[in-house]
Design an enzyme around this catalytic site. Structure first.
Site, PDB file in Angstrom:
ATOM      1  CG  HIS A  17     -43.363  21.155  -1.614  1.00  0.00           C
ATOM      2  ND1 HIS A  17     -44.645  21.398  -2.066  1.00  0.00           N
ATOM      3  CD2 HIS A  17     -43.103  19.858  -1.908  1.00  0.00           C
ATOM      4  CE1 HIS A  17     -45.126  20.292  -2.623  1.00  0.00           C
ATOM      5  NE2 HIS A  17     -44.219  19.345  -2.530  1.00  0.00           N
TER       6      HIS A  17
ATOM      7  CB  CYS B 158     -43.015  16.315  -1.810  1.00  0.00           C
ATOM      8  SG  CYS B 158     -41.658  16.218  -3.000  1.00  0.00           S
TER       9      CYS B 158
END
Length: 180
Positions: free
Chosen positions: A140, A156
């Site tokens: 992301h 992440c």
């Protein structure tokens, strides 16, 4: 992961600031075409957390390389997954583990946060699934561009918003992602 074949973006100053200072991305983390070890099919995303790079395999021996921020020790994920879905300006909700680890920081967002400029997932998200089940790990964007090249996230893979937007357009749902 040998040498540079050719750059496709020039180094520059990011549009975000930290503590009033302009952020300049180290040129090695700018997107660029590089020689890449064979063995991965074109379209495969390979993440090298140790060196803080994400590679999109373009052809035999060539990949598009992006700089990334990765998970802190004990929070990182590895293995093979697929892109199960993609979202522009995604909604964000901290996981139960994030809230448990740091309730002062995350509990207030337990109901989630709509997409937008202040959302920690940034402008785009690619959701990683394994065997059809969401892993809760994402590739992301970020609202903290100075974290690119560091181990700082909750697991992440973060990218500059412009870079993840570029990747988003190149990677379809169903693509294989390998996190080393």
């Amino acid at each position: 992961m040998l040498g540079i074949v050719g750059a496709f973006a020039a180094p520059g100053v990011a549009l975000a600031r930290k503590a009033g200072k302009p952020f300049v991305l180290d040129p090695k983390y700018q997107p660029q075409l590089v020689e890449f070890a064979p063995g991965y099919a074109p379209g495969t995303v390979v993440v090298d957390p140790r060196n803080r790079f994400l590679y999109l395999v373009e052809s035999l021996g060539v990949a598009r390389r992006y700089g990334v921020g990765v998970g802190r020790a004990a929070l990182a994920w590895s293995g093979t997954a697929t892109v199960g879905r993609k979202a522009k300006w995604p909604r964000w909700k901290p996981t139960a583990n994030m809230i448990r680890r740091d309730p002062g920081k995350y509990a207030k967002y337990g109901g989630g946060m709509p997409g937008g400029g202040g959302n920690p997932l940034g402008s785009r998200a690619l959701y990683l699934y394994r065997d059809g089940i969401d892993t809760y790990y994402r590739i992301h964007g970020t609202t903290e561009p100075w974290t690119i090249g560091r181990a700082v996230s909750n697991g992440c893979i973060r990218m500059l918003n412009d870079h993840v937007a570029d990747l988003y357009e190149r990677v379809p749902v169903g693509a294989t992602v390998v996190v080393l």
